[in-house]
Design a protein around this motif. Structure first.
Motif, PDB file in Angstrom:
ATOM      1  N   PRO A   1       0.819  -0.976   0.130  1.00  0.00           N
ATOM      2  CA  PRO A   1       0.280  -0.243  -0.033  1.00  0.00           C
ATOM      3  C   PRO A   1       0.790   1.063   0.178  1.00  0.00           C
ATOM      4  N   ASN A   2       1.849   1.032   0.758  1.00  0.00           N
ATOM      5  CA  ASN A   2       2.099   2.146   0.869  1.00  0.00           C
ATOM      6  C   ASN A   2       4.176   2.353  -0.178  1.00  0.00           C
ATOM      7  N   SER A   3       3.994   1.820  -1.532  1.00  0.00           N
ATOM      8  CA  SER A   3       4.852   1.557  -1.933  1.00  0.00           C
ATOM      9  C   SER A   3       5.180   2.127  -3.389  1.00  0.00           C
ATOM     10  N   THR A   4       6.907   2.230  -3.115  1.00  0.00           N
ATOM     11  CA  THR A   4       7.055   3.340  -4.262  1.00  0.00           C
ATOM     12  C   THR A   4       7.308   3.062  -5.560  1.00  0.00           C
ATOM     13  N   VAL A   5       7.413   1.434  -5.915  1.00  0.00           N
ATOM     14  CA  VAL A   5       7.588   1.134  -7.441  1.00  0.00           C
ATOM     15  C   VAL A   5       6.603   2.156  -8.079  1.00  0.00           C
ATOM     16  N   SER A   6       7.680   2.010  -9.131  1.00  0.00           N
ATOM     17  CA  SER A   6       7.319   2.742 -10.396  1.00  0.00           C
ATOM     18  C   SER A   6       7.094   2.041 -11.539  1.00  0.00           C
ATOM     19  N   ALA A   7       8.191   1.205 -12.030  1.00  0.00           N
ATOM     20  CA  ALA A   7       7.960   0.148 -12.558  1.00  0.00           C
ATOM     21  C   ALA A   7       8.852  -1.497 -12.393  1.00  0.00           C
ATOM     22  N   ALA A   8       8.372  -2.603 -12.471  1.00  0.00           N
ATOM     23  CA  ALA A   8       9.050  -4.274 -12.341  1.00  0.00           C
ATOM     24  C   ALA A   8       8.833  -4.509 -13.065  1.00  0.00           C
ATOM     25  N   TYR A   9      10.689  -5.083 -13.961  1.00  0.00           N
ATOM     26  CA  TYR A   9      10.253  -6.215 -15.178  1.00  0.00           C
ATOM     27  C   TYR A   9      11.269  -7.237 -15.022  1.00  0.00           C
ATOM     28  N   LEU A  10      11.173  -8.629 -15.292  1.00  0.00           N
ATOM     29  CA  LEU A  10      11.910  -9.639 -15.338  1.00  0.00           C
ATOM     30  C   LEU A  10      12.101 -10.262 -16.481  1.00  0.00           C
ATOM     31  N   GLY A  11      13.573 -10.618 -16.856  1.00  0.00           N
ATOM     32  CA  GLY A  11      13.879 -11.307 -18.237  1.00  0.00           C
ATOM     33  C   GLY A  11      14.334 -12.627 -18.182  1.00  0.00           C
ATOM     34  N   ILE A  12      15.104 -12.314 -19.461  1.00  0.00           N
ATOM     35  CA  ILE A  12      15.800 -14.067 -19.627  1.00  0.00           C
ATOM     36  C   ILE A  12      17.079 -13.821 -20.275  1.00  0.00           C
ATOM     37  N   TYR A  13      18.349 -13.463 -20.282  1.00  0.00           N
ATOM     38  CA  TYR A  13      19.859 -13.475 -21.184  1.00  0.00           C
ATOM     39  C   TYR A  13      20.046 -14.277 -21.310  1.00  0.00           C
ATOM     40  N   ASP A  14      20.855 -14.696 -22.684  1.00  0.00           N
ATOM     41  CA  ASP A  14      21.839 -15.642 -22.608  1.00  0.00           C
ATOM     42  C   ASP A  14      23.069 -15.251 -22.121  1.00  0.00           C
ATOM     43  N   LYS A  15      23.966 -16.430 -22.372  1.00  0.00           N
ATOM     44  CA  LYS A  15      25.592 -16.100 -21.795  1.00  0.00           C
ATOM     45  C   LYS A  15      26.468 -14.872 -22.496  1.00  0.00           C
ATOM     46  N   ASN A  16      25.563 -14.268 -23.931  1.00  0.00           N
ATOM     47  CA  ASN A  16      26.019 -13.298 -24.186  1.00  0.00           C
ATOM     48  C   ASN A  16      25.890 -12.206 -24.073  1.00  0.00           C
ATOM     49  N   LEU A  17      24.685 -12.361 -23.422  1.00  0.00           N
ATOM     50  CA  LEU A  17      24.316 -10.683 -22.770  1.00  0.00           C
ATOM     51  C   LEU A  17      22.854 -10.630 -24.164  1.00  0.00           C
ATOM     52  N   ALA A  18      22.037 -11.350 -24.399  1.00  0.00           N
ATOM     53  CA  ALA A  18      20.941 -11.208 -25.514  1.00  0.00           C
ATOM     54  C   ALA A  18      20.455 -11.203 -24.893  1.00  0.00           C
ATOM     55  N   ARG A  19      18.794 -10.307 -24.703  1.00  0.00           N
ATOM     56  CA  ARG A  19      17.821 -10.800 -23.993  1.00  0.00           C
ATOM     57  C   ARG A  19      17.339 -11.894 -24.807  1.00  0.00           C
ATOM     58  N   VAL A  20      16.418 -12.850 -24.540  1.00  0.00           N
ATOM     59  CA  VAL A  20      15.561 -13.716 -24.935  1.00  0.00           C
ATOM     60  C   VAL A  20      14.222 -14.035 -24.822  1.00  0.00           C
ATOM     61  N   ALA A  21      14.335 -13.341 -23.795  1.00  0.00           N
ATOM     62  CA  ALA A  21      12.884 -13.270 -22.975  1.00  0.00           C
ATOM     63  C   ALA A  21      12.911 -11.936 -21.716  1.00  0.00           C
ATOM     64  N   ALA A  22      11.071 -11.708 -21.730  1.00  0.00           N
ATOM     65  CA  ALA A  22      10.895 -10.670 -20.891  1.00  0.00           C
ATOM     66  C   ALA A  22       9.187 -10.828 -20.195  1.00  0.00           C
ATOM     67  N   THR A  23       8.672 -10.367 -18.854  1.00  0.00           N
ATOM     68  CA  THR A  23       7.651 -10.098 -19.045  1.00  0.00           C
ATOM     69  C   THR A  23       7.065  -8.533 -18.892  1.00  0.00           C
ATOM     70  N   ALA A  24       5.931  -8.567 -18.996  1.00  0.00           N
ATOM     71  CA  ALA A  24       4.941  -7.431 -19.232  1.00  0.00           C
ATOM     72  C   ALA A  24       5.667  -6.734 -18.006  1.00  0.00           C
ATOM     73  N   ASN A  25       5.341  -5.153 -17.685  1.00  0.00           N
ATOM     74  CA  ASN A  25       5.674  -4.886 -16.494  1.00  0.00           C
ATOM     75  C   ASN A  25       4.891  -5.206 -15.155  1.00  0.00           C
ATOM     76  N   VAL A  26       5.192  -5.762 -14.344  1.00  0.00           N
ATOM     77  CA  VAL A  26       4.802  -7.002 -13.665  1.00  0.00           C
ATOM     78  C   VAL A  26       4.386  -6.067 -12.041  1.00  0.00           C
ATOM     79  N   THR A  27       4.219  -4.903 -11.695  1.00  0.00           N
ATOM     80  CA  THR A  27       4.216  -4.258 -10.426  1.00  0.00           C
ATOM     81  C   THR A  27       3.277  -4.537  -9.844  1.00  0.00           C
TER      82      THR A  27
END
Length: 399
Positions: free
Chosen positions: A270-296
């Motif tokens: 209720p008192n959160s200051t979170v404005s954005a929250a994203y999670l994802g998956i990167y491969d070993k070369n640090l290239a993004r292969v998957a992500a969530t939407a904003n899951v705040t």
């Protein structure tokens, strides 16, 4: 030269029995010597027989065969004197007659050559008699074609005509090329001739020590570490402005991934200051292969002891090959009192199992974090040089 008597000769008075042919080889001078019983020896059984002589000379396909009498009164016989010489009458039994005195033995061709200055061995002499190889003769005519096609051409294989023969891996009982490195196929060896770690089967829970929990036990495919066994701190806020946190996760076998999980130890929503929250998956070369939407809104409010696991869906299911990946966590907020506290282990403290910032065999680290604190979403790619040191390894799982 083979000299044959009857199958068995018996001399009762001498208690002697003889049997079998006598085979003599010509020496380098073209001579041989053999001792044989006389054909009219007294008391011999059987009587009234003759020797059968068969010649086998090199270069002559069929040697001569003729009969020979050896009377006892002529103890020494030169075969050249008694062998038949009329080619029209090759086989006869010579009639015994008067004999003249034996002349001196003549010289062989080799001896004549020595007398004229030749100095080689008998073997060298025989070799010298072989002339140079002649020119090849003209090619013979081609034989007639077979009943079903031209000669030298396979007409059918396993019932298939020659025109339609195309052998596949199945035809010869082999695995197809596509089976290399695939499930139920064959291993694709690395440069060192070893099976890569990513192609080894996943560890079996039954094979591990008792009491060890694996990701499958909770419906996941992989995780950073066993949460219960490794997390020593009650929670840590991954929300330093806009900093992105990366957690190394080893995936042992290929899988379709549709979710990411983190464990919230506490969250005053209720008192959160979170404005954005994203999670994802990167491969070993640090290239993004998957992500969530904003899951705040999906982060659970938690005040109880032990916390609560947040299972967050990816925007789309992704198929991942075996290997090591990073789970990315970006929670943008201010302060620490009103942001989610995620389960984590502090490698710098005691009783930790996460270890320091060390890469695995594929180059993936246990944890990383960006130097930037102004990120508002997950970048399409990252660079290792943009990372900085930290002391916290968050728990994350994929499934």
């Amino acid at each position: 030269m083979t000299v044959r008597a009857p199958a068995q000769l018996t001399f009762p008075a001498a208690d002697v029995i003889l049997g079998g042919p006598v085979v003599a080889q010509l020496d380098a001078q073209g001579q041989f010597t053999a001792t044989l019983p006389a054909t009219d020896a007294p008391g011999m059984d059987p009587a009234g027989w003759s020797y059968t002589v068969t010649e086998a000379l090199s270069g002559i396909p069929a040697g001569r065969t003729y009969q020979l009498l050896l009377p006892a009164k002529q103890p020494r016989v030169d075969l050249a004197d008694v062998a038949p010489t009329d080619p029209a009458k090759p086989n006869y039994v010579p009639v015994e007659g008067p004999r003249g005195e034996k002349g001196d033995r003549g010289q062989s061709a080799y001896e004549v050559a020595l007398a004229n200055g030749y100095s080689g061995t008998p073997a060298d002499w025989l070799t010298s008699l072989i002339g140079p190889r002649g020119a090849a003769g003209p090619q013979g005519e081609r034989g007639p074609a077979g009943p079903t096609g031209p000669p030298g051409v396979v007409q059918a294989v396993n019932g298939r005509s020659a025109a339609s023969v195309t052998l596949t891996a199945t035809d010869v009982g082999a695995l197809a090329a596509s089976a290399r490195g695939a499930a139920n196929g064959v291993a694709a060896l690395d440069a060192g001739g070893k099976v890569p770690t990513t192609q080894l089967p996943p560890p079996s829970a039954a094979a591990g020590p008792a009491g060890v929990w694996l990701p499958d036990d909770f419906g996941y495919k992989a995780w950073a570490y066993d949460l219960a066994a490794s997390s020593r701190t009650p929670g840590d806020p991954p929300s330093e402005a806009g900093r992105l946190y990366l957690v190394g996760v080893p995936l042992r076998s290929a899988a379709g991934i549709s979710k990411i999980a983190v464990h919230v130890m506490g969250y005053d929503k209720p008192n959160s200051t979170v404005s954005a929250a994203y999670l994802g998956i990167y491969d070993k070369n640090l290239a993004r292969v998957a992500a969530t939407a904003n899951v705040t809104s999906s982060l659970p409010e938690t005040h109880n002891i032990g916390g609560q696991t947040a299972v967050l869906p990816l925007s789309a299911t992704v198929s991942l090959a075996p290997g090591s990946y990073y789970v990315a966590i970006l929670i943008k907020g201010t302060g620490t009192a009103a942001v989610p506290l995620l389960a984590a282990t502090n490698w710098a403290a005691t009783a930790t199992t996460s270890g320091a910032r060390v890469a695995d065999a594929t180059g993936v680290y246990r944890w990383l974090q960006t130097s930037s604190t102004t990120l508002t979403s997950l970048p399409a790619s990252l660079a290792l040089g943009d990372m900085t040191e930290a002391s916290t390894c968050y728990w994350a799982a994929i499934g």
